[in-house]
Design a protein around this motif. Structure first.
Motif, mmCIF file in Angstrom:
data_model
loop_
_atom_site.group_PDB
_atom_site.id
_atom_site.type_symbol
_atom_site.label_atom_id
_atom_site.label_comp_id
_atom_site.label_asym_id
_atom_site.label_seq_id
_atom_site.Cartn_x
_atom_site.Cartn_y
_atom_site.Cartn_z
ATOM 1 N N ARG A 139 0.839 -1.194 0.000
ATOM 2 C CA ARG A 139 0.000 0.000 0.000
ATOM 3 C C ARG A 139 0.879 1.251 0.000
ATOM 4 O O ARG A 139 1.788 1.398 0.823
ATOM 5 C CB ARG A 139 -0.900 0.020 1.241
ATOM 6 C CG ARG A 139 -1.882 1.190 1.258
ATOM 7 C CD ARG A 139 -2.767 1.128 2.463
ATOM 8 N NE ARG A 139 -2.002 1.330 3.692
ATOM 9 C CZ ARG A 139 -2.511 1.195 4.912
ATOM 10 N NH1 ARG A 139 -3.767 0.829 5.054
ATOM 11 N NH2 ARG A 139 -1.751 1.404 5.976
ATOM 12 N N SER A 175 0.705 5.438 0.041
ATOM 13 C CA SER A 175 -0.104 6.634 0.264
ATOM 14 C C SER A 175 0.633 7.839 -0.305
ATOM 15 O O SER A 175 1.865 7.905 -0.275
ATOM 16 C CB SER A 175 -0.364 6.839 1.767
ATOM 17 O OG SER A 175 0.850 6.952 2.479
ATOM 18 N N ASP A 189 3.799 1.628 2.822
ATOM 19 C CA ASP A 189 3.519 1.057 4.149
ATOM 20 C C ASP A 189 4.019 -0.375 4.171
ATOM 21 O O ASP A 189 3.392 -1.269 3.587
ATOM 22 C CB ASP A 189 2.015 1.110 4.441
ATOM 23 C CG ASP A 189 1.681 0.646 5.851
ATOM 24 O OD1 ASP A 189 2.607 0.228 6.570
ATOM 25 O OD2 ASP A 189 0.505 0.688 6.228
ATOM 26 N N THR A 230 1.712 -3.339 5.340
ATOM 27 C CA THR A 230 0.579 -3.775 4.528
ATOM 28 C C THR A 230 1.105 -4.170 3.146
ATOM 29 O O THR A 230 1.215 -3.343 2.256
ATOM 30 C CB THR A 230 -0.467 -2.657 4.411
ATOM 31 O OG1 THR A 230 -0.811 -2.201 5.725
ATOM 32 C CG2 THR A 230 -1.719 -3.146 3.709
ATOM 33 N N ARG A 231 1.458 -5.439 3.020
ATOM 34 C CA ARG A 231 1.970 -5.960 1.737
ATOM 35 C C ARG A 231 1.263 -7.272 1.416
ATOM 36 O O ARG A 231 0.791 -7.983 2.309
ATOM 37 C CB ARG A 231 3.480 -6.184 1.829
ATOM 38 C CG ARG A 231 4.297 -4.911 1.989
ATOM 39 C CD ARG A 231 5.774 -5.224 2.151
ATOM 40 N NE ARG A 231 5.994 -6.067 3.318
ATOM 41 C CZ ARG A 231 6.829 -7.113 3.333
ATOM 42 N NH1 ARG A 231 7.491 -7.457 2.246
ATOM 43 N NH2 ARG A 231 6.980 -7.829 4.436
ATOM 44 N N GLY A 280 1.442 -0.609 -5.431
ATOM 45 C CA GLY A 280 0.627 0.377 -4.754
ATOM 46 C C GLY A 280 -0.812 0.389 -5.195
ATOM 47 O O GLY A 280 -1.645 1.010 -4.558
ATOM 48 N N ARG A 324 -4.503 -1.486 -6.016
ATOM 49 C CA ARG A 324 -5.282 -2.651 -5.593
ATOM 50 C C ARG A 324 -6.151 -3.191 -6.724
ATOM 51 O O ARG A 324 -6.616 -4.326 -6.652
ATOM 52 C CB ARG A 324 -6.179 -2.290 -4.395
ATOM 53 C CG ARG A 324 -5.412 -2.157 -3.091
ATOM 54 C CD ARG A 324 -6.370 -2.017 -1.935
ATOM 55 N NE ARG A 324 -5.674 -2.009 -0.668
ATOM 56 C CZ ARG A 324 -5.344 -3.093 0.027
ATOM 57 N NH1 ARG A 324 -5.644 -4.288 -0.450
ATOM 58 N NH2 ARG A 324 -4.727 -3.001 1.187
#
Length: 396
Positions: free
Chosen positions: A35, A37, A295, A298-299, A348, A350
């Motif tokens: 993820r 940002s 992040d 969160t992978r 990055g 989804r």
């Protein structure tokens, strides 16, 4: 001979079928995703980045990464400046009122201490006076009592003289009347003295039995001053409450004013800087992407399988994953979702779609896109961007 050949062919076919059924399914392409940002510019202005902001730098949530200094006129700034100045003038006035009230309280409290001392002295003198008066009244009462007893004894003597015909009846009656008047006067005086003794005893305890309740001058001054001091303390509490509210308003206006002049850029989460979209000192617009942060907590893995293996894949299956360039590092995972499609995907994102090279190589054949959760063994090195984007192989 023909029978042996047939048996051999059948055995080889069975072995091939058994090998095919036992063989697993491997991904055509797969990579580690994460993820990301994006920190956007909230204002138009000049970008000022911190010196350490660079790809690979570890950051924490809400860590300042730089700021944007506005270079455009803002109609709200003059109004906010005027509002802040008005509040500061009001705060200065409240400070002066509180300081003046504190000085007055100090003077009044000094007077109060003086009145307390005077009241204590007055009380001590009153106690001494009451004690002296009590002793005097007690002696007067004793004298009156003795006089009453003497009058009775003297009257009995007159009775004896009358019975012995020493004095006439008229003189006896005169003596009797004088004695009764004297006894009545003595009894009234004794009752008065007794009441005064009670009053003195009550006064020694700070009580008053007769007459209207009154206070001496020091006590009255002390009571009046106590009411004034209490009123001033309440006024001071109200001024302090207004002072605190005004100070809070000044801080809020100052924060709002600073936000219109300068905006601080901060990371939305813990992680590592993926890339920097603008150079230090560049002019940016609202919504311009400045920094992207990966992040590392969160992978997941995006894997692409041949559509021919669709019947052999389903959500919930356990998988093993290893780096394509090295099979020594392996992880366990769970196949969470499956979807079909063609297109492309980057780290990055989804919305998973297969990369264009797969679509070109297998133009007639669609692929299955799998979202796989991994049980990571340890936190990877942020300097390697937590392995995000590395190619992996998924075996089922």
């Amino acid at each position: 001979m023909k029978t042996k050949i047939a048996v051999t062919v059948g055995l080889l076919g069975s072995m091939l079928l058994l090998y095919y059924s036992a063989s697993g399914v491997s991904s055509k392409e797969a990579f580690i995703n994460g993820r990301i940002s994006t920190v956007l510019s909230p204002l138009p202005g000049q970008l000022v980045l911190a010196d350490e902001v660079a790809p690979g730098h570890v950051v924490t949530a809400h860590q300042p990464l730089g700021s944007v200094m506005t270079t455009q006129a803002n109609d709200q700034i003059p109004g906010l400046i005027a509002q802040k100045n008005t509040l500061e003038i009001e705060l200065a006035g409240l400070d002066r009122q509180i300081s003046g009230l504190d000085r007055r309280l100090q003077v009044y409290q000094g007077q109060q201490r003086q009145y307390v001392a005077e009241s204590q002295t007055q009380q001590q003198l009153g106690e001494k006076q009451s004690a002296a008066t009590w002793m005097q009244l007690k002696e007067e009462l004793s004298a009156i009592t003795a006089q009453a007893a003497f009058s009775k004894q003297q009257f009995r003597s007159y009775e004896d003289l009358y019975r012995q015909h020493v004095i006439s009846r008229i003189e006896y009656e005169q003596r009797k009347s004088d004695t009764q008047v004297m006894q009545a006067s003595q009894q009234a005086k004794a009752a008065e003295l007794h009441q005064r003794l009670l009053d003195v005893s009550a006064a020694k305890s700070g009580l008053q039995l007769t007459g209207p309740r009154t206070l001496d001058a020091p006590q009255q001054n002390q009571r009046d001053l106590a009411l004034t001091i209490e009123s001033m303390k309440q006024e001071r509490l109200q001024l302090i409450a207004r002072q605190q509210a005004t100070t809070q308003s000044i801080q809020e206006v100052a924060t709002l004013l600073n936000s219109r002049r300068q905006a601080v850029l901060s990371s939305l989460s813990d992680g590592v800087i993926w890339d920097v979209g603008e150079e230090n000192g560049a002019s940016v617009q609202p919504g311009s992407p400045i920094v992207r942060v990966l992040d590392c907590r969160t992978r997941w893995v995006e894997a692409f399988f041949d559509e021919a293996d669709a019947d052999r894949l389903h959500p919930g299956m356990k998988v093993t994953v290893h780096l394509t360039t090295s099979s020594r590092e392996q992880w366990s995972g769970t196949l969470k979702t499956l979807r079909a499609g063609s297109g492309r995907i980057v780290v990055g994102e989804r919305d998973v779609q297969p990369p264009p090279e797969i679509a070109r190589r297998q133009l007639p054949v669609k692929v299955l896109t799998a979202h796989i959760e991994i049980q990571w063994k340890e936190t990877p090195d942020p300097a390697s961007f937590c392995l995000a984007g590395r190619s992996v192989t998924v075996n089922i």
